[in-house]
Scaffold this motif. Structure first.
Motif, PDB file in Angstrom:
ATOM      1  N   VAL A  43       0.838  -1.286   0.279  1.00 56.54           N
ATOM      2  CA  VAL A  43       0.134   0.092   0.127  1.00 56.54           C
ATOM      3  C   VAL A  43       1.139   2.073   0.428  1.00 56.54           C
ATOM      4  N   ASP A  44       1.955   0.860   1.040  1.00 56.06           N
ATOM      5  CA  ASP A  44       2.327   2.205   0.871  1.00 56.06           C
ATOM      6  C   ASP A  44       3.540   3.046  -0.656  1.00 56.06           C
ATOM      7  N   GLU A  45       3.893   1.443  -0.911  1.00 56.05           N
ATOM      8  CA  GLU A  45       4.239   1.416  -2.631  1.00 56.05           C
ATOM      9  C   GLU A  45       3.739   2.501  -3.548  1.00 56.05           C
ATOM     10  N   GLN A  46       2.430   1.641  -2.953  1.00 55.39           N
ATOM     11  CA  GLN A  46       1.070   2.455  -4.121  1.00 55.39           C
ATOM     12  C   GLN A  46       1.419   3.642  -3.940  1.00 55.39           C
ATOM     13  N   GLN A  47       1.065   4.135  -2.776  1.00 57.54           N
ATOM     14  CA  GLN A  47       0.815   5.344  -3.164  1.00 57.54           C
ATOM     15  C   GLN A  47       1.716   6.255  -3.146  1.00 57.54           C
ATOM     16  N   ARG A  48       3.110   6.135  -3.024  1.00 55.19           N
ATOM     17  CA  ARG A  48       4.080   6.833  -2.913  1.00 55.19           C
ATOM     18  C   ARG A  48       4.013   6.423  -5.150  1.00 55.19           C
ATOM     19  N   ALA A  49       3.294   5.199  -5.808  1.00 58.89           N
ATOM     20  CA  ALA A  49       3.636   5.736  -6.572  1.00 58.89           C
ATOM     21  C   ALA A  49       2.352   6.744  -7.926  1.00 58.89           C
ATOM     22  N   VAL A  50       0.953   6.811  -6.982  1.00 59.92           N
ATOM     23  CA  VAL A  50       0.289   7.813  -7.028  1.00 59.92           C
ATOM     24  C   VAL A  50       0.582   9.313  -7.024  1.00 59.92           C
ATOM     25  N   ALA A  51       1.190   9.773  -6.150  1.00 62.19           N
ATOM     26  CA  ALA A  51       1.463  10.760  -6.091  1.00 62.19           C
ATOM     27  C   ALA A  51       2.928  11.332  -7.070  1.00 62.19           C
ATOM     28  N   VAL A  52       3.441  10.271  -6.749  1.00 59.30           N
ATOM     29  CA  VAL A  52       4.447  10.315  -8.545  1.00 59.30           C
ATOM     30  C   VAL A  52       3.387  10.935  -9.847  1.00 59.30           C
ATOM     31  N   ILE A  53       2.190   9.479  -9.984  1.00 61.44           N
ATOM     32  CA  ILE A  53       1.363   9.930 -11.449  1.00 61.44           C
ATOM     33  C   ILE A  53       0.700  11.310 -10.606  1.00 61.44           C
ATOM     34  N   THR A  54      -0.074  11.579  -9.444  1.00 62.66           N
ATOM     35  CA  THR A  54      -0.363  13.374  -9.832  1.00 62.66           C
ATOM     36  C   THR A  54       0.540  14.204  -9.768  1.00 62.66           C
ATOM     37  N   ASP A  55       2.088  13.368  -8.973  1.00 59.37           N
ATOM     38  CA  ASP A  55       2.885  15.227  -9.996  1.00 59.37           C
ATOM     39  C   ASP A  55       3.144  15.398 -11.012  1.00 59.37           C
ATOM     40  N   ALA A  56       3.131  14.317 -11.974  1.00 55.32           N
ATOM     41  CA  ALA A  56       2.858  13.928 -13.419  1.00 55.32           C
ATOM     42  C   ALA A  56       1.909  15.071 -13.842  1.00 55.32           C
ATOM     43  N   SER A  57       0.553  14.473 -13.569  1.00 55.09           N
ATOM     44  CA  SER A  57      -0.768  14.771 -14.052  1.00 55.09           C
ATOM     45  C   SER A  57      -0.309  16.306 -13.658  1.00 55.09           C
ATOM     46  N   ASN A  58      -0.472  17.050 -12.874  1.00 59.05           N
ATOM     47  CA  ASN A  58      -0.577  18.220 -12.358  1.00 59.05           C
ATOM     48  C   ASN A  58       0.462  19.143 -13.261  1.00 59.05           C
ATOM     49  N   ALA A  59       2.010  18.313 -13.198  1.00 60.57           N
ATOM     50  CA  ALA A  59       2.871  19.449 -14.364  1.00 60.57           C
ATOM     51  C   ALA A  59       2.971  19.059 -15.537  1.00 60.57           C
TER      52      ALA A  59
END
Length: 77
Positions: A43-59
């Motif tokens: 779950v922690d790993e998935q949360q980190r991946a979602v955070a990376v995707i969210t940052d990329a989406s915002n960019a």
């Protein structure tokens, strides 16, 4: 006297059964704890991946807005 010896034997067997059962429960509990830790790590790993995707989406959204502004500046009026 034989009845007392038999009762003691039964109590010892019952005690052994309890000890075996408690040991089995402890093993199951340890196994369960290990599985929960693995799930938490996943779950922690998935949360980190979602955070990376969210940052990329915002960019990407910011880049899109900048592109729209640039297109507006170069439109023929």
């Amino acid at each position: 006297m034989s009845h007392i010896a038999q009762t003691i034997g039964t109590l010892q067997q019952t005690q052994q059964n309890f000890a075996t059962t408690i040991h089995s429960i402890a093993e199951i509990s340890q196994h369960h704890t290990g599985m929960v830790q693995e799930v938490n790590a996943s779950v922690d790993e998935q949360q980190r991946a979602v955070a990376v995707i969210t940052d990329a989406s915002n960019a990407l959204t910011n880049d899109l807005l900048m592109l729209q502004e640039a297109v507006q500046q170069f439109r023929v009026k």
